[in-house]
Structure formats: C-alpha cells, structure tokens
Design an enzyme around this catalytic site. Structure first.
Site, mmCIF file in Angstrom:
data_model
loop_
_atom_site.group_PDB
_atom_site.id
_atom_site.type_symbol
_atom_site.label_atom_id
_atom_site.label_comp_id
_atom_site.label_asym_id
_atom_site.label_seq_id
_atom_site.Cartn_x
_atom_site.Cartn_y
_atom_site.Cartn_z
ATOM 1 N N ASN A 183 0.899 -1.073 -0.133
ATOM 2 C CA ASN A 183 -0.124 -0.146 0.383
ATOM 3 C C ASN A 183 0.708 1.028 -0.237
ATOM 4 O O ASN A 183 0.716 2.230 -0.491
ATOM 5 C CB ASN A 183 -0.767 0.256 1.296
ATOM 6 C CG ASN A 183 -0.533 -0.449 2.212
ATOM 7 O OD1 ASN A 183 0.207 -0.959 2.997
ATOM 8 N ND2 ASN A 183 -0.584 0.378 3.166
ATOM 9 N N CYS B 97 -3.079 5.197 7.295
ATOM 10 C CA CYS B 97 -3.073 4.808 8.505
ATOM 11 C C CYS B 97 -1.773 5.115 9.415
ATOM 12 O O CYS B 97 -1.733 5.309 10.937
ATOM 13 C CB CYS B 97 -2.940 3.126 8.879
ATOM 14 S SG CYS B 97 -4.356 2.144 7.958
HETATM 15 N N1 PLP Z 1 -4.405 -4.096 4.014
HETATM 16 C C1 PLP Z 1 -3.974 -3.017 2.793
HETATM 17 C C2 PLP Z 1 -2.847 -3.231 2.094
HETATM 18 C C3 PLP Z 1 -4.214 -1.477 3.119
HETATM 19 O O1 PLP Z 1 -3.999 -0.752 2.361
HETATM 20 C C4 PLP Z 1 -5.518 -1.860 3.742
HETATM 21 C C5 PLP Z 1 -6.549 -0.113 4.126
HETATM 22 O O2 PLP Z 1 -5.465 0.502 3.886
HETATM 23 C C6 PLP Z 1 -6.589 -2.724 4.605
HETATM 24 C C7 PLP Z 1 -6.079 -3.758 5.000
HETATM 25 C C8 PLP Z 1 -6.865 -2.021 5.617
HETATM 26 O O3 PLP Z 1 -8.615 -2.136 4.733
HETATM 27 P P1 PLP Z 1 -9.721 -2.043 5.660
HETATM 28 O O4 PLP Z 1 -9.190 -0.150 5.815
HETATM 29 O O5 PLP Z 1 -10.844 -1.990 4.285
HETATM 30 O O6 PLP Z 1 -9.983 -1.801 7.409
#
Ligand code: PLP
Length: 388
Positions: free
Chosen positions: A153, A327
C-alpha cells in the site's frame, strides 16, 4: 482538486450506490428472517457471494463477507493460525513479510502476545520484494501460516505470490495474501495465485468503507473471531451487511472485465508521471520496484524536504496525496516499510505517495508533476518545516 490518494480510499461508484439502494430501502430485510423480506435479502446476499466468487474464481461457499480489509486480515491470520494449533499444538509460529499492513502485522503480534506464538518476519530487498529464498529461510515444521501481501500500500511493490504460495503449500503450510490494494488492478484468480486465503476491501475500488471479504479455501480450518448467531457458516457471526456485500460484488464486477486494459493504460500514465517527477525534481528517488508495481502507485522520497511539508504545499496547489499510508498519517515515525527496504530514517521521512484510480488522466498527471516540481522546490528553499 486533483485527487491522487486512491490507495487511501475511493469515492463510491454510482452503479454501486444504485445496486445497493434496494437493500437499504424497500428490500431491507434480515437474510435470516423466514418471510418474504428476509428471503429477498438472502437472495441478494447469495447473489453477491456468487458474483464475488466468480471474480475470484472460487466457490461461493469459500467467501466470508467481513466489515472490510482489516477484519479479513485478522480473520485469516488469527483464525487459521489458532485453528491449526488447536489441531496440532506443535504449530505455534507464523511467518509474515516485513512490509505487511498493520492489519496483518498486528494480528501476528497479537498471536505472539496473547497466545504465545513465535513470529518470523521475512525480510524484503531494496524494492520491498520477498524472494523465495528469504521465505524458505524462515519456514519451519512449526509454521502454522504464511502471510505475504499481494501488493504494498505504500510503495506499490507486487510480490511474486504464486511462487511464494507454491513454496509454502509444498510444505503443507497455508498461505494468506492481503489483496486489498491489488483488487481492481491485478488478476484475483485464487486458483492461479495458489493461495489458501485472500483479503479484499470494498472502499479501495469504488464500494463504501466497511465492507470486505475473505476467500478461504474449502477445508481450510478457521477459528472464528466473532461469535454469535452462526452467520457466514459460523465463520463470522452477525447480521450480514447485505448492501455492503452487494456493493463489493458490484465493484468487483465493474472492475473485472476491463482490469487488464485499465491496468495497461494507467501503468503507462504512471510511468510518464514517474519520469517527469524524476526529471523535474533533482535528487528525487523512486521507492518500490521499478517494474513489479501496482499501475496505480508512484511513490518517492524527496531528500532535503519533509514529506509532510511537501504534502501541505501540494494541497495548496490543489493536489491531494499522502505520505505513505493513511494509517500512519500524522505519525512522526518513519515508515517501517521504507526502513525494511533499507532506506535511512531521515530519507524515509521525506516519502510522498501518489495513487490513482481508474479515471486518472494524462492531463491531471502532467499538472501534478509540475506541482511536485514547484512544491519540492519551495519546501527546499524555505526549509523543511516552513509549511507547518
Ligand atoms: N491491507 C492493505 C494493504 C490496505 O491498504 C488496507 C487499507 O488501507 C487494509 C488492509 C485495511 O482495509 P480496511 O480499510 O478496509 O480495513
């Protein structure tokens, strides 16, 4: 405004809202109710499960709807590891890559802290990629689960999932992959990928926040995390988010047929954007893999700035992007992903990520590249903290 933060979230597509609307209004029933309203909701849920399974090339019974990517990752990592250890107490380790999203990383740390598991972290190379050799080096007879994301991400690096999954499964170890960022851009055929579990999130591809799914290969043991009325075949209790499931299925269905064409077109725009930024900003460094990267992500470090100052300056110029992951936004700590790739803490603090959705245009990216040149130049002239 030019929105280049699609890896954080995307707007809900009109077709998705229209597909959801009946289940928020007239057909609002509870799928477990034994009357016509309940039957209509149950039929919609079954249809969404079928469509999601089609998008993943699996059986409908292998789909568990969740409240997003984080829950899907938690269910996969904790649910599979705990179920395997319950069946065989010797299976008390999990292996994850060094660049996982916190939803995977913190799930593994929870297993360590509360359940006494060992966590083996697989190192990545300078592009953020896991090699088969690196994975092989941490696998042990006690490894209950391997989790390596499909695409990162923060820097967009795509992992060689089919090869890593084949390695783990060859040793009888289930393999989970977080495909939250990959969905819409890369093939999601779970049989081709060879994975046992795969996480998806709706809001990265035009469905609302708070809906997602976990593919779990049939016969994979899974300890539920949420207990109650036994919905989702006992794997995830709670009245189902029917409209959310319909939204996710619709968004996957919209992305699927044009995925290859969209990926090719956006990859070309991304490469032009990267070239323009590298040519226009002295000292700019591309982070992540130069070729094995998501079509939708261009990420850089701009040494001599602070990432946050560049973001503020870009926003002033109408370009919305982020320092890496939503995050970690606002955190003063350098990104663990960049550190794991061997980038020094000082340079890691200068990270900026541009991420696109499928509607991005060449004109927008040309304008954004010019804005980056100006923004980095002005932050460097005024000093990295000038924009705070
Ligand atoms: N995994 C990855 C690689 C992400 O980029 C994200 C979101 O930023 C998530 C998990 C979490 O997903 P959600 O926002 O639907 O909880």
């Amino acid at each position: 405004m030019i929105f280049l933060d699609a890896a954080a979230t995307t707007p809900v597509r009109r077709e998705v809202v229209e597909a959801m609307w009946p289940y928020l209004s007239g057909d609002f029933g509870n799928p477990s109710s034994h009357h016509s309203l309940g039957d209509a909701a149950a039929a919609a849920l079954a249809g969404a499960r079928e469509a999601t399974a089609t998008a993943l090339g699996c059986r409908p019974g292998e789909i568990v709807f969740t409240a997003g990517g984080t829950e899907a990752d938690n269910l996969a990592v904790k649910g599979i590891a705990l179920a395997r250890r319950a069946a065989d107490p010797r299976l008390d380790r999990v292996a994850i890559s060094a660049v996982e999203h916190p939803a995977v990383e913190e799930s593994a740390r929870y297993l360590e802290r509360v359940h006494g598991f060992g966590v083996d972290v697989v190192p990545v190379d300078r592009y953020g990629q896991v090699s088969e050799e690196a994975l092989a080096a941490v696998l042990r007879p006690e490894t209950a689960l391997v989790s390596v994301m499909y695409a990162n991400n923060e820097v967009g690096t795509v992992q060689p999932v089919p090869r890593l999954a084949a390695l783990a499964r060859g040793l009888g170890i289930p393999f989970h992959s977080d495909a939250v960022q990959a969905a819409g851009w890369l093939p999601l055929d779970v049989r081709g990928l060879g994975v046992d579990a795969l996480s998806l999130s709706g809001h990265k591809l035009g469905a609302p926040k708070g809906c997602g799914a976990l593919y779990v290969r049939s016969r994979t043991r899974l300890e539920p995390l949420i207990h109650g009325g036994g919905q989702e075949r006992g794997r995830r209790s709670g009245t189902e988010n029917v409209a959310g499931a319909v939204a996710l299925a619709t968004a996957l269905g919209l992305a699927g047929p044009s995925q290859r064409e969209t990926a090719t077109r956006v990859s070309g725009l991304r490469d032009d954007f990267i070239a323009e930024v590298l040519a226009g900003v002295p000292g700019a460094v591309l982070t992540g893999h130069p070729a094995d990267r998501l079509p939708s992500v261009a990420s850089f470090c701009f040494p001599g700035t602070s990432g946050e100052s560049v973001l503020l300056e870009l926003e002033r110029q109408g370009v919305i992007c982020s320092s890496g992951s939503a995050c970690a936004a606002g955190s003063d700590e350098p990104s663990p992903v960049l550190l794991a790739m061997g980038i020094g803490a000082e340079v890691a603090q200068t990270a900026v990520r541009f991420s696109f959705d499928s509607s991005v245009t060449a004109a927008e990216l040309r304008e954004a590249a010019a804005a980056v040149r100006t923004a980095v130049g002005s932050v460097r002239t005024l000093g990295p903290t000038s924009s705070h």
